[in-house]
Motif scaffolding. Sequence first.
Motif, mmCIF file in Angstrom:
data_model
loop_
_atom_site.group_PDB
_atom_site.id
_atom_site.type_symbol
_atom_site.label_atom_id
_atom_site.label_comp_id
_atom_site.label_asym_id
_atom_site.label_seq_id
_atom_site.Cartn_x
_atom_site.Cartn_y
_atom_site.Cartn_z
ATOM 1 N N GLY A 51 0.829 -1.544 0.076
ATOM 2 C CA GLY A 51 0.231 -0.210 -0.162
ATOM 3 C C GLY A 51 0.721 1.102 0.029
ATOM 4 N N THR A 52 2.401 1.734 -0.355
ATOM 5 C CA THR A 52 2.937 2.063 -0.289
ATOM 6 C C THR A 52 2.576 3.267 -1.437
ATOM 7 N N GLY A 53 1.900 2.506 -1.917
ATOM 8 C CA GLY A 53 2.195 2.769 -3.534
ATOM 9 C C GLY A 53 2.892 2.578 -4.712
ATOM 10 N N LYS A 54 3.383 1.478 -4.662
ATOM 11 C CA LYS A 54 3.960 1.351 -5.981
ATOM 12 C C LYS A 54 3.609 0.998 -7.244
ATOM 13 N N SER A 55 2.693 0.517 -7.167
ATOM 14 C CA SER A 55 1.318 0.648 -8.753
ATOM 15 C C SER A 55 1.350 1.977 -9.256
ATOM 16 N N THR A 56 0.983 2.602 -8.252
ATOM 17 C CA THR A 56 0.583 4.497 -8.803
ATOM 18 C C THR A 56 2.051 4.706 -9.007
ATOM 19 N N GLY A 86 -7.497 -8.877 -5.948
ATOM 20 C CA GLY A 86 -7.908 -7.755 -5.972
ATOM 21 C C GLY A 86 -7.137 -6.754 -6.345
ATOM 22 N N ALA A 87 -5.759 -7.258 -5.802
ATOM 23 C CA ALA A 87 -4.661 -5.831 -5.994
ATOM 24 C C ALA A 87 -4.142 -6.285 -7.380
ATOM 25 N N VAL A 88 -4.108 -6.959 -8.205
ATOM 26 C CA VAL A 88 -3.088 -7.205 -9.434
ATOM 27 C C VAL A 88 -4.653 -6.366 -9.873
ATOM 28 N N GLY A 90 -6.756 -4.278 -9.867
ATOM 29 C CA GLY A 90 -7.040 -3.162 -9.738
ATOM 30 C C GLY A 90 -5.959 -1.758 -10.711
ATOM 31 N N ASP A 91 -4.450 -3.095 -10.346
ATOM 32 C CA ASP A 91 -3.228 -2.412 -11.391
ATOM 33 C C ASP A 91 -4.010 -2.212 -12.386
ATOM 34 N N ARG A 92 -4.319 -3.333 -12.858
ATOM 35 C CA ARG A 92 -4.405 -2.914 -14.167
ATOM 36 C C ARG A 92 -5.566 -2.064 -14.759
ATOM 37 N N VAL A 93 -6.708 -1.862 -14.226
ATOM 38 C CA VAL A 93 -7.768 -0.753 -14.172
ATOM 39 C C VAL A 93 -7.177 0.504 -14.597
ATOM 40 N N ARG A 94 -5.978 0.703 -13.955
ATOM 41 C CA ARG A 94 -4.818 1.703 -13.652
ATOM 42 C C ARG A 94 -3.747 1.764 -14.594
ATOM 43 N N MET A 95 -3.579 0.944 -14.701
ATOM 44 C CA MET A 95 -3.123 0.771 -15.928
ATOM 45 C C MET A 95 -3.154 1.341 -17.665
ATOM 46 N N ILE A 139 9.824 -4.354 -11.992
ATOM 47 C CA ILE A 139 9.354 -5.209 -12.051
ATOM 48 C C ILE A 139 9.310 -4.678 -10.257
ATOM 49 N N GLU A 140 7.475 -4.634 -10.548
ATOM 50 C CA GLU A 140 7.417 -4.277 -8.882
ATOM 51 C C GLU A 140 6.880 -5.466 -7.904
ATOM 52 N N THR A 141 7.408 -5.740 -6.697
ATOM 53 C CA THR A 141 6.797 -6.520 -6.105
ATOM 54 C C THR A 141 6.389 -6.143 -4.436
ATOM 55 N N VAL A 142 6.148 -6.571 -4.004
ATOM 56 C CA VAL A 142 5.961 -6.676 -2.152
ATOM 57 C C VAL A 142 7.353 -6.865 -1.176
ATOM 58 N N GLY A 143 7.191 -5.734 -0.858
ATOM 59 C CA GLY A 143 8.553 -5.802 0.150
ATOM 60 C C GLY A 143 8.079 -6.745 1.000
ATOM 61 N N ASN A 187 7.281 8.194 -1.009
ATOM 62 C CA ASN A 187 5.609 8.661 -1.892
ATOM 63 C C ASN A 187 4.523 8.943 -1.117
ATOM 64 N N LYS A 188 3.484 9.481 -1.348
ATOM 65 C CA LYS A 188 2.845 10.193 -1.120
ATOM 66 C C LYS A 188 3.264 11.419 0.454
ATOM 67 N N ALA A 189 3.687 12.239 -0.514
ATOM 68 C CA ALA A 189 5.120 13.277 0.177
ATOM 69 C C ALA A 189 3.673 14.026 0.268
ATOM 70 N N ASP A 190 2.317 14.306 -0.168
ATOM 71 C CA ASP A 190 1.599 15.173 0.610
ATOM 72 C C ASP A 190 0.816 15.105 1.727
ATOM 73 N N ARG A 191 0.856 13.716 2.413
ATOM 74 C CA ARG A 191 1.343 14.025 4.019
ATOM 75 C C ARG A 191 1.526 13.915 4.613
ATOM 76 N N PRO A 192 1.338 14.250 5.614
ATOM 77 C CA PRO A 192 2.364 15.276 7.071
ATOM 78 C C PRO A 192 3.358 13.804 7.083
ATOM 79 N N ALA A 243 2.467 10.279 -6.140
ATOM 80 C CA ALA A 243 2.505 9.320 -7.515
ATOM 81 C C ALA A 243 1.305 9.657 -7.608
ATOM 82 N N SER A 244 0.482 9.641 -7.248
ATOM 83 C CA SER A 244 -1.356 9.926 -7.533
ATOM 84 C C SER A 244 -1.671 11.061 -8.027
ATOM 85 N N GLU A 245 -0.570 11.826 -8.326
ATOM 86 C CA GLU A 245 -0.623 13.734 -8.909
ATOM 87 C C GLU A 245 1.028 13.180 -9.949
#
Length: 338
Positions: A51-56, A86-88, A90-95, A139-143, A187-192, A243-245
Amino acid sequence: MLARLLNGDRRALARLLTRIENQDTDAVAMLTALYAYTGRAHLIGVTGAPGTGKSTLVSALTRALRERGRTVALLAVDPSSPFTGGAVLGDRVRMRDLAGDSGVFIRSMASRGGLGGLARTTRDMARALDAAGFDFVLIETVGAGQSEIEIARLAQTVLVVEVPGLGDDVQAIKAGILEIADVLVVNKADRPGAENTVRALRTMLELGHAAARERLRADFTVEDRVENTVLSDWMPPIVQTVASEGRGIGAVIEALDAHRAYLRSNGHWEQIERRQLELELLHRLRDGLLERLLDQLSMGEIGAVIDQVQSRAIDPYTAVSRMLAETTMMIDQSHSER
Ligand SMILES: Nc1nc2c(ncn2[C@@H]2O[C@H](COP(=O)(O)OP(=O)(O)OP(=O)(O)O)[C@@H](O)[C@H]2O)c(=O)[nH]1
Ligand SMILES: [Mg+2]
C-alpha cells in the motif's frame, strides 16, 4: 517464434511469458535461443511495504518514461496472491490508459511453485522482455520478506518506496529493505511528516547502511572476493513523490538514470551482472545435481535408510555420505555407459 519476438510481436511475447510462467519444457528452448539478445534493458526492482503506492508510482513512471520516448515493460509480482486477485486487477485498471501503446507491455503474475520458483520465473520473464527490446523492465514486488528481496536483486537498480508516518522513529524502517535500496522514494509526500521521513532515512543511510549494502551485495559471491569494494561510493538519493498526482516523477527518472550512469562508469554494471549470473549458475547446478541424485535413489531405499537412522543403527552423517558416494558412483557409471 524467436524472430517474431525480436521483431516486437506482442502476441509471441505474451505466449512465451505464459509458457515461462507455466514452466513448460519448451520455454527453456526459447530462453536458450533468446539469451544472446539479453543484457540491454535497465532492470529496475520496485519494492516496499503493501500500500505504499508502488503500482501508482510505477504507472506514473511508465507514463513519464513514454513521454521521453523510452519503452517500458512492467512485471507486477504478487507473491501473496495464489491467483490473479483483487490487487493485481486494480493495478490493471489503473494501467488501462497505457494499453494500446506498443511501447508499453504489462504483465501480472501470482505465486506459483513457491517463492524460489517465483524468483526464477521473474528472472526468465525479465529476460524475455529484455530480448524483446524494452528499454526499461520495471519489476514491482511487495517487500515483505527475504524472497521478495531476492526478486528485487534480479535488477540492476532497486527502488524502495517508503511513506510518511515514521516520525523520527528510525526503527520503524525495515533495515533489511533499506540495505538493498539504490534509490529511495518517499511517496505520499502530500501527507504530513514527509520531511521527517526523509530526514530519518538520510540518517539511517549515513549511519553506515552504505557499508551494509556493500556487504549484502558482496555476500553472494564465491568467485572474486577481491572485488568487494563494489558499490561503496553510491549514496542512494531520496526523492519525494506524490505518485497519484504525478509529482516528483521526473526526479525519480533522474535518480534512476544517475544510478545507471554510475554503474556504467566504473564497470559496476558488469560486476553486478557477473554476481547475479554466478548465483544463478550455482542455484541451477544445485537443483540439477539434487534432481540427478534423487533420480538414482528409490523412495524405498531412502525409507530403509531413514529406518536405520531412526533405530540408531546408523547416524545421519554417515548415512548421507554413504548415499552420496553410492549415487555419484551410479551417475559416473551411467555416464560411461552412454
Ligand atoms: N495520498 C496519496 N495517496 C497515494 C499516493 N500514491 C498512491 N496513493 C494511494 O495509495 C493506495 C495504494 O496504492 P498502490 O499503488 O495500489 O500501492 P501498492 O504499493 O502498489 O500496493 P500493493 O501492491 O497492494 O502493495 C491507493 O489508494 C493509491 O491511490 C500519493 O502519492 N498520495
Ligand atoms: Mg501494487
